[in-house]
Design a protein around this motif. Structure first.
Motif, PDB file in Angstrom:
ATOM      1  N   ARG A 119      32.369  18.322  48.904  1.00  0.00           N
ATOM      2  CA  ARG A 119      32.326  19.773  49.079  1.00  0.00           C
ATOM      3  C   ARG A 119      30.876  20.198  48.950  1.00  0.00           C
ATOM      4  O   ARG A 119      30.078  19.530  48.292  1.00  0.00           O
ATOM      5  CB  ARG A 119      33.180  20.492  48.021  1.00  0.00           C
ATOM      6  CG  ARG A 119      34.670  20.299  48.206  1.00  0.00           C
ATOM      7  CD  ARG A 119      35.439  20.955  47.077  1.00  0.00           C
ATOM      8  NE  ARG A 119      35.413  22.413  47.132  1.00  0.00           N
ATOM      9  CZ  ARG A 119      35.791  23.185  46.115  1.00  0.00           C
ATOM     10  NH1 ARG A 119      36.162  22.651  44.974  1.00  0.00           N
ATOM     11  NH2 ARG A 119      35.774  24.508  46.240  1.00  0.00           N
ATOM     12  N   PRO A 120      30.503  21.320  49.569  1.00  0.00           N
ATOM     13  CA  PRO A 120      29.115  21.767  49.501  1.00  0.00           C
ATOM     14  C   PRO A 120      28.659  21.972  48.057  1.00  0.00           C
ATOM     15  O   PRO A 120      29.354  22.604  47.262  1.00  0.00           O
ATOM     16  CB  PRO A 120      29.142  23.096  50.257  1.00  0.00           C
ATOM     17  CG  PRO A 120      30.313  22.996  51.181  1.00  0.00           C
ATOM     18  CD  PRO A 120      31.338  22.192  50.438  1.00  0.00           C
ATOM     19  N   GLU A 132      32.246  38.190  50.927  1.00  0.00           N
ATOM     20  CA  GLU A 132      33.074  38.178  52.138  1.00  0.00           C
ATOM     21  C   GLU A 132      34.240  37.201  52.024  1.00  0.00           C
ATOM     22  O   GLU A 132      35.355  37.496  52.453  1.00  0.00           O
ATOM     23  CB  GLU A 132      32.207  37.820  53.352  1.00  0.00           C
ATOM     24  CG  GLU A 132      31.235  38.913  53.758  1.00  0.00           C
ATOM     25  CD  GLU A 132      30.373  38.492  54.926  1.00  0.00           C
ATOM     26  OE1 GLU A 132      30.431  37.312  55.323  1.00  0.00           O
ATOM     27  OE2 GLU A 132      29.632  39.355  55.455  1.00  0.00           O
ATOM     28  N   ASN A 133      33.979  36.028  51.459  1.00  0.00           N
ATOM     29  CA  ASN A 133      34.996  34.981  51.427  1.00  0.00           C
ATOM     30  C   ASN A 133      35.915  35.054  50.214  1.00  0.00           C
ATOM     31  O   ASN A 133      37.047  34.583  50.262  1.00  0.00           O
ATOM     32  CB  ASN A 133      34.333  33.598  51.481  1.00  0.00           C
ATOM     33  CG  ASN A 133      33.591  33.386  52.784  1.00  0.00           C
ATOM     34  OD1 ASN A 133      33.963  33.933  53.811  1.00  0.00           O
ATOM     35  ND2 ASN A 133      32.533  32.597  52.747  1.00  0.00           N
ATOM     36  N   GLY A 134      35.417  35.616  49.147  1.00  0.00           N
ATOM     37  CA  GLY A 134      36.258  35.815  47.969  1.00  0.00           C
ATOM     38  C   GLY A 134      36.403  34.572  47.100  1.00  0.00           C
ATOM     39  O   GLY A 134      36.196  33.446  47.525  1.00  0.00           O
ATOM     40  N   ASP A 187      37.628  28.068  50.069  1.00  0.00           N
ATOM     41  CA  ASP A 187      38.138  26.947  50.857  1.00  0.00           C
ATOM     42  C   ASP A 187      39.495  26.461  50.379  1.00  0.00           C
ATOM     43  O   ASP A 187      40.008  25.449  50.857  1.00  0.00           O
ATOM     44  CB  ASP A 187      37.136  25.785  50.849  1.00  0.00           C
ATOM     45  CG  ASP A 187      36.844  25.271  49.450  1.00  0.00           C
ATOM     46  OD1 ASP A 187      37.435  25.787  48.480  1.00  0.00           O
ATOM     47  OD2 ASP A 187      36.023  24.336  49.322  1.00  0.00           O
ATOM     48  N   GLY A 188      40.086  27.178  49.409  1.00  0.00           N
ATOM     49  CA  GLY A 188      41.397  26.809  48.907  1.00  0.00           C
ATOM     50  C   GLY A 188      41.376  25.748  47.828  1.00  0.00           C
ATOM     51  O   GLY A 188      42.432  25.312  47.358  1.00  0.00           O
ATOM     52  N   LEU A 226      44.086  19.210  37.365  1.00  0.00           N
ATOM     53  CA  LEU A 226      44.191  20.628  37.014  1.00  0.00           C
ATOM     54  C   LEU A 226      45.265  21.348  37.825  1.00  0.00           C
ATOM     55  O   LEU A 226      45.731  22.393  37.433  1.00  0.00           O
ATOM     56  CB  LEU A 226      42.841  21.324  37.208  1.00  0.00           C
ATOM     57  CG  LEU A 226      41.699  20.826  36.335  1.00  0.00           C
ATOM     58  CD1 LEU A 226      40.451  21.661  36.583  1.00  0.00           C
ATOM     59  CD2 LEU A 226      42.068  20.852  34.853  1.00  0.00           C
ATOM     60  N   HIS A 227      45.629  20.782  38.963  1.00  0.00           N
ATOM     61  CA  HIS A 227      46.669  21.412  39.779  1.00  0.00           C
ATOM     62  C   HIS A 227      48.028  21.364  39.074  1.00  0.00           C
ATOM     63  O   HIS A 227      48.876  22.215  39.304  1.00  0.00           O
ATOM     64  CB  HIS A 227      46.757  20.715  41.146  1.00  0.00           C
ATOM     65  CG  HIS A 227      45.629  21.049  42.051  1.00  0.00           C
ATOM     66  ND1 HIS A 227      45.568  22.198  42.819  1.00  0.00           N
ATOM     67  CD2 HIS A 227      44.485  20.376  42.328  1.00  0.00           C
ATOM     68  CE1 HIS A 227      44.444  22.195  43.521  1.00  0.00           C
ATOM     69  NE2 HIS A 227      43.768  21.110  43.244  1.00  0.00           N
TER      70      HIS A 227
END
Length: 292
Positions: A212-213, A238-240, A261-262, A291-292
């Motif tokens: 991931r970035p 903007e993306n939240g 990105d969910g 953690l999910h």
């Protein structure tokens, strides 16, 4: 004959589990602090259980000491391969986040990073003696070295981790309040509020693992950190980003958030004298599955 064998096997497993399961949380603490990885720690503890089932338990005087030795030795072997993997890791490496409702002060995230600079034997000697309170005779029996050598290992380790201990530990509730305020300011684009929370020598350490970035090197200093947040203000607004919970993460105040990105992100804050001195963000999805 097969039914009888089956009953014996089942009884043996139940007997082993009955003596092992009450010790499992302690063994997981040892394994996690040795390895910094939740899944690997669970694997080591499970391997110890398999070995426990095959042990003549009537000859074990102290099951906790026996199992702690087993787990520690398994972790020492695992550390050798883990260190090779980290040599090719993309960007900063952070331990997998452990989320707790109360802070655990024995080994905070900065200290775990300091432990990464130790040899496996130094790490084991320091944790067993300084963190878990074992005497050096027991440490020696566990890592199969002389007590005098274990004292030297722990002493060398202490030098490396001394600077990782907090100088001005934040009060627990205040730490959680700062974490919540930091989330609101950083995600809401409140640059003024954000700048007031940061120390002059603040740093950001982001672990994306190449999946991931994330910055591939630590971002150091107030100006560099503020430049990053200012550059990302529009994008974040903007993306939240949604707050999942405020909690202690590896002994530090922090939060879990659901990003645009969910995917989840675990952010821990090292706070000294009321100011944030380090921001640790785990973004690698492989390190967040539990953690999910």
């Amino acid at each position: 004959m097969s039914r009888s064998t089956g009953r014996i096997t089942t009884t043996t497993s139940l007997d082993a589990a009955g003596s092992f399961n009450p010790l499992r949380p302690k063994l997981l603490r040892v394994a996690y602090r040795m390895l910094g990885a939740v899944a690997d720690a669970e694997d080591m503890v499970q391997e110890a259980f398999i070995r426990w089932m095959g042990t003549d338990r009537t000859k074990v005087c102290n099951p906790e000491a026996f199992l702690r030795r087993t787990v520690t030795r398994l972790c020492l072997d695992q550390l050798k391969s883990a260190q090779r993997q980290r040599e090719t890791y993309v960007g900063p490496w952070l331990p997998e986040p452990v989320v707790e409702d109360e802070d655990v002060e024995d080994v905070t995230l900065p200290m775990m990073l300091a432990l990464e600079r130790l040899s496996p034997l130094e790490r084991a000697a320091f944790l067993l003696h300084d963190v878990f309170g074992l005497d050096f005779d027991e440490v020696a029996a566990t890592i199969q070295r002389e007590p005098a050598a274990c004292r030297q290992l722990a002493a060398r380790a202490r030098i490396h981790v001394r600077e990782a201990r907090p100088r001005f530990q934040v009060e627990k509730q205040r730490g959680l309040e700062i974490a919540e305020a930091f989330f609101s300011a950083s995600r809401g684009g409140d640059i003024k509020a954000l700048s007031a929370m940061l120390a002059a020598d603040v740093s950001i350490h982001a672990d994306g693992g190449g999946k991931r970035p994330a910055a591939t090197y630590p971002i150091l200093g107030f100006d560099a950190v503020m430049n990053l947040f200012e550059a990302r203000t529009t994008q974040v607004q903007e993306n939240g980003s949604r707050l999942v919970r405020i909690a202690f993460i590896n002994g530090l105040p922090g939060f879990i958030s659901l990003e645009a990105d969910g995917e989840l992100q675990a952010t821990a804050l090292d706070i000294e004298d009321g100011k944030i001195v380090a921001i640790y963000a785990v973004r690698n999805p492989d390190k967040l599955r539990h953690l999910h």
